[in-house]
Write a protein that holds these residues in place. Structure first.
Motif, mmCIF file in Angstrom:
data_model
loop_
_atom_site.group_PDB
_atom_site.id
_atom_site.type_symbol
_atom_site.label_atom_id
_atom_site.label_comp_id
_atom_site.label_asym_id
_atom_site.label_seq_id
_atom_site.Cartn_x
_atom_site.Cartn_y
_atom_site.Cartn_z
ATOM 1 N N PHE A 1 5.808 39.924 81.027
ATOM 2 C CA PHE A 1 7.122 39.703 81.632
ATOM 3 C C PHE A 1 8.221 40.218 80.706
ATOM 4 N N ALA A 2 8.131 39.867 79.424
ATOM 5 C CA ALA A 2 9.142 40.306 78.460
ATOM 6 C C ALA A 2 9.167 41.819 78.341
ATOM 7 N N SER A 3 7.983 42.433 78.332
ATOM 8 C CA SER A 3 7.900 43.881 78.214
ATOM 9 C C SER A 3 8.545 44.575 79.409
ATOM 10 N N THR B 1 13.275 47.352 81.828
ATOM 11 C CA THR B 1 14.279 47.423 82.889
ATOM 12 C C THR B 1 15.688 47.402 82.306
ATOM 13 N N LEU B 2 15.933 46.484 81.369
ATOM 14 C CA LEU B 2 17.265 46.377 80.783
ATOM 15 C C LEU B 2 17.579 47.564 79.875
ATOM 16 N N LEU B 3 16.550 48.230 79.380
ATOM 17 C CA LEU B 3 16.796 49.441 78.596
ATOM 18 C C LEU B 3 17.457 50.497 79.475
ATOM 19 N N ARG B 4 16.989 50.607 80.731
ATOM 20 C CA ARG B 4 17.599 51.556 81.655
ATOM 21 C C ARG B 4 19.059 51.187 81.913
ATOM 22 N N VAL C 1 21.326 35.927 82.083
ATOM 23 C CA VAL C 1 21.465 36.909 83.155
ATOM 24 C C VAL C 1 22.584 36.493 84.114
ATOM 25 N N LEU C 2 22.746 35.194 84.330
ATOM 26 C CA LEU C 2 23.838 34.710 85.178
ATOM 27 C C LEU C 2 25.189 35.062 84.552
ATOM 28 N N GLU C 3 25.312 34.879 83.235
ATOM 29 C CA GLU C 3 26.548 35.255 82.547
ATOM 30 C C GLU C 3 26.779 36.760 82.661
ATOM 31 N N GLY D 1 18.949 48.221 88.066
ATOM 32 C CA GLY D 1 18.116 47.492 87.116
ATOM 33 C C GLY D 1 18.414 46.014 87.054
ATOM 34 N N LEU D 2 19.687 45.634 87.124
ATOM 35 C CA LEU D 2 20.038 44.217 87.054
ATOM 36 C C LEU D 2 19.523 43.453 88.269
ATOM 37 N N ALA D 3 19.550 44.082 89.430
ATOM 38 C CA ALA D 3 18.993 43.438 90.616
ATOM 39 C C ALA D 3 17.491 43.232 90.462
#
Length: 209
Positions: free
Chosen positions: A32-34, A39-42, A115-117, A193-195
């Protein structure tokens, strides 16, 4: 097999299953972390691209108004582009700061809070960029016309004012959409990516509940 041997075998099997459950949970957490980091790297790379674009606009607009000091409408064009570049820079930097605070080594609840913030910040930033972008094409167009030696303001001020009025109407429509359809706007603001991050967090939370 004697009863005590059966009990011992059962305890051994139970301990082995428990250990496998822990190992499986750890494996899933690492996976999950990977996935989330990738995703967040993009998303992070997208913000660095926005910084590059914002820097280009800020430098271009800044040099333009400085080179045309004394000509009011040209200074206004340059200042507008300069301000838009700064807005692009500022919003990208703010989002990068929030992205850096997301630690997938923490619990899912903590990650969700971060992520909410990030979501709230992204939506506020997008509001600024949508409204500014609805008007910003006007000074960019006027500067582009100057490159082909056409001074629209000198030739016909009403042409410039007409385009500015269209831009202001577009900005008002954008503001109205944000106000009347906040869920629709939030969905578009968090696209990409955030979605994907939000969806995966929701899936993990559903499995745990």
């Amino acid at each position: 097999m004697e009863l005590h041997e059966l009990e011992s075998a059962w305890k051994t099997l139970d301990a082995r299953v428990a250990r496998q459950d822990v190992e499986l949970a750890q494996l899933r957490a690492r996976d999950f972390a990977s996935r989330m980091k990738a995703t967040l790297l993009r998303v992070t790379l997208g913000q660095w691209w926005q910084i590059a674009v914002g820097l280009a606009f800020a430098v271009w607009g800044g040099s333009y108004w400085f080179d045309h000091l004394g000509t009011t409408h040209l200074v206004a064009y340059g200042l507008a582009v300069h301000a838009y570049g700064i807005a692009l820079l500022a919003t990208a930097i703010v989002l990068l700061v929030h992205l850096s605070r997301v630690d997938y080594g923490q619990s899912v609840a903590d990650v969700q809070q971060r992520v909410l913030e990030l979501r709230r910040t992204r939506i506020r930033c997008e509001r600024v960029l949508w409204i500014a972008g609805a008007v910003m094409w006007v000074p960019i167009l006027m500067i582009a016309l100057r490159f082909i030696r056409v001074d629209a303001w000198a030739a016909n001020p009403w042409y410039v004012l007409g385009n500015l009025a269209v831009g202001l109407v577009l900005a008002a429509v954008a503001g109205l959409l944000m106000w009347r359809k906040p869920a629709w706007f939030a969905k578009h603001a968090m696209d990409g990516g955030l979605a994907e991050v939000e969806r995966r967090l929701a899936d993990v939370q559903a499995l745990r509940s």
